[in-house]
Design a protein around this motif. Structure first.
Motif, mmCIF file in Angstrom:
data_model
loop_
_atom_site.group_PDB
_atom_site.id
_atom_site.type_symbol
_atom_site.label_atom_id
_atom_site.label_comp_id
_atom_site.label_asym_id
_atom_site.label_seq_id
_atom_site.Cartn_x
_atom_site.Cartn_y
_atom_site.Cartn_z
ATOM 1 N N ARG A 8 -4.012 -63.992 83.309
ATOM 2 C CA ARG A 8 -4.986 -63.246 84.093
ATOM 3 C C ARG A 8 -5.670 -62.191 83.233
ATOM 4 N NH1 ARG A 8 -2.447 -60.882 89.326
ATOM 5 N NH2 ARG A 8 -2.005 -63.114 89.536
ATOM 6 N N PHE A 9 -4.888 -61.509 82.396
ATOM 7 C CA PHE A 9 -5.452 -60.488 81.511
ATOM 8 C C PHE A 9 -6.414 -61.105 80.505
ATOM 9 C CE2 PHE A 9 -5.321 -58.270 77.422
ATOM 10 C CZ PHE A 9 -5.778 -57.009 77.806
ATOM 11 N N GLN A 10 -6.036 -62.256 79.939
ATOM 12 C CA GLN A 10 -6.897 -62.929 78.967
ATOM 13 C C GLN A 10 -8.221 -63.341 79.588
ATOM 14 O OE1 GLN A 10 -4.272 -66.078 77.663
ATOM 15 N NE2 GLN A 10 -3.596 -64.918 75.860
ATOM 16 N N ASP A 11 -8.169 -63.858 80.816
ATOM 17 C CA ASP A 11 -9.393 -64.274 81.494
ATOM 18 C C ASP A 11 -10.313 -63.082 81.750
ATOM 19 O OD1 ASP A 11 -8.505 -66.851 81.460
ATOM 20 O OD2 ASP A 11 -7.825 -66.871 83.547
ATOM 21 N N THR A 116 -20.073 -73.912 83.387
ATOM 22 C CA THR A 116 -19.609 -74.996 82.527
ATOM 23 C C THR A 116 -18.752 -74.471 81.387
ATOM 24 O OG1 THR A 116 -21.669 -74.822 81.265
ATOM 25 C CG2 THR A 116 -21.597 -76.464 83.027
ATOM 26 N N LEU A 117 -18.756 -73.146 81.159
ATOM 27 C CA LEU A 117 -17.952 -72.545 80.104
ATOM 28 C C LEU A 117 -16.524 -72.331 80.587
ATOM 29 C CD1 LEU A 117 -20.392 -69.779 78.781
ATOM 30 C CD2 LEU A 117 -19.947 -72.027 77.782
ATOM 31 N N PRO A 118 -15.530 -72.681 79.787
ATOM 32 C CA PRO A 118 -14.140 -72.454 80.172
ATOM 33 C C PRO A 118 -13.870 -70.968 80.384
ATOM 34 C CG PRO A 118 -14.278 -73.921 78.274
ATOM 35 C CD PRO A 118 -15.648 -73.367 78.487
ATOM 36 N N SER A 119 -13.188 -70.636 81.458
ATOM 37 C CA SER A 119 -12.764 -69.271 81.787
ATOM 38 C C SER A 119 -13.927 -68.318 82.034
ATOM 39 C CB SER A 119 -11.878 -68.686 80.664
ATOM 40 O OG SER A 119 -10.784 -69.517 80.405
ATOM 41 N N CYS A 219 -24.522 -66.543 75.907
ATOM 42 C CA CYS A 219 -24.724 -67.790 75.154
ATOM 43 C C CYS A 219 -23.668 -67.928 74.059
ATOM 44 C CB CYS A 219 -26.122 -67.798 74.546
ATOM 45 S SG CYS A 219 -26.380 -66.486 73.325
ATOM 46 N N SER A 220 -23.683 -69.060 73.412
ATOM 47 C CA SER A 220 -22.773 -69.331 72.297
ATOM 48 C C SER A 220 -23.493 -70.260 71.327
ATOM 49 C CB SER A 220 -21.488 -69.986 72.818
ATOM 50 O OG SER A 220 -21.770 -71.263 73.382
ATOM 51 N N GLU A 275 -27.505 -74.853 83.255
ATOM 52 C CA GLU A 275 -27.002 -73.507 83.482
ATOM 53 C C GLU A 275 -27.820 -72.514 82.663
ATOM 54 O OE1 GLU A 275 -22.875 -70.828 83.285
ATOM 55 O OE2 GLU A 275 -22.839 -72.967 82.765
ATOM 56 N N LEU A 276 -27.997 -71.318 83.205
ATOM 57 C CA LEU A 276 -28.718 -70.273 82.501
ATOM 58 C C LEU A 276 -27.770 -69.513 81.577
ATOM 59 C CD1 LEU A 276 -30.941 -68.770 85.357
ATOM 60 C CD2 LEU A 276 -31.476 -70.645 83.776
ATOM 61 N N PHE A 277 -28.219 -69.290 80.340
ATOM 62 C CA PHE A 277 -27.450 -68.505 79.369
ATOM 63 C C PHE A 277 -28.358 -67.450 78.756
ATOM 64 C CE2 PHE A 277 -25.140 -72.591 79.363
ATOM 65 C CZ PHE A 277 -23.863 -72.129 79.640
#
Length: 285
Positions: A8-11, A116-119, A219-220, A275-277
């Motif tokens: 939970r903390f990591q998320d 769509t991004l994990p976490s 973004c990434s 998805e918007l980034f």
């Protein structure tokens, strides 16, 4: 139990770190490929403010017409209901609502969905229509704080505080003390029968469909930015009857500056399903 707490903390940290200034400073070099850079603050605009105003006016006018049309439908349905009850007829179907104001006026529709991004949690998607380059796609809602105004309590564990180039802050959190502050300021700023801001963005069904910009994810390298933030000061000539759809309010009633809004503008054409980034990092040289 321990693993659950750590997870939970990591998320939460993954969501918050992009707005934590020390972490940003330490990681600028690592994120150089995704940095957005402008030569000076005054040039941080993709489209003129006049175009942003025209987009908002176009949408808000349709929202206002739809609002009044729905009121007429409700009154007509109530009248019909009374007639049917008195004549012992069965009650008919509910009146249909008007066309989607956003799709009708802007040619596209956006909505919140799982990212769509994990976490990453919630994201914002173009669900219908087509977004051309240079279009105003969303707005960043919230209470507007000048650089000298207190925001310490509101900022604790709050990943939705947006910092403008001139150090103006916008608190886009729809919960807790942030929610209470916005509703209080919104009620304070009424002008006679006119509501000067929109509080519905604090709910799951904002009447201004653009007011979901705080959920646009960073973004990434894999998912480059397709929208960017642009600061926009609402002009004094903005119609008073349409200000009820602005999802921003000044923290101080006596603020002499125009109401600051932040919009998200498309960097390229965006099609339905995307998805918007945005880019959480803008470096001003």
């Amino acid at each position: 139990m321990f693993r659950t707490v750590v997870k939970r903390f990591q998320d939460k940290w993954k969501s918050y770190r992009h707005r934590f200034v020390p972490w940003i400073a330490l990681n600028l070099s690592k994120n150089e490929k995704t940095l957005r850079q402008v030569t000076e603050g005054s040039k941080d605009k993709l489209v003129p403010d006049e175009e942003v105003s025209q987009t908002l006016l176009k949408l808000f006018r349709v929202l206002l017409r739809t609002h009044w049309a729905n009121h007429e439908e409700v009154r007509a349905a109530q009248t019909q209901f009374l007639r049917q009850v008195t004549s012992e007829d069965h009650y008919g179907e509910n009146p249909t609502h008007g066309d989607d104001a956003m799709l009708q006026s802007l040619g596209f529709h956006i909505d919140r969905k799982p990212s769509t991004l994990p976490s990453a949690g919630t994201g914002v998607f173009v669900t219908r229509g087509f977004v051309p380059k240079g279009a105003t796609v969303a707005m960043y809602p919230g209470t507007v704080y000048q650089a000298y105004e207190p925001i310490l309590l509101q900022s604790i564990r709050n990943p939705f505080v947006f910092r403008c180039i001139d150090c103006v802050l916008i608190d886009g959190n729809n919960k807790g003390i942030s929610k209470m502050v916005f509703k209080s300021c919104s009620g304070r700023d009424r002008v006679g029968p006119f509501i000067m801001s929109d509080t519905s963005w604090l709910t799951s069904s904002p009447q201004n469909p653009l007011a979901v910009g705080q959920y646009v994810n960073n973004c990434s390298n894999e998912w480059p930015a397709n929208v960017c933030y642009q600061e926009y000061d609402v002009p004094d000539t903005f119609p008073i009857e349409l200000r009820q759809y602005l999802p921003n309010v000044n923290y101080s009633q006596d603020s002499q500056r125009p109401l600051r809004c932040v919009v998200l503008v498309s960097l390229r054409d965006i099609t339905a399903g995307e998805e918007l980034f945005s880019n959480y990092y803008t470096v001003v040289h």
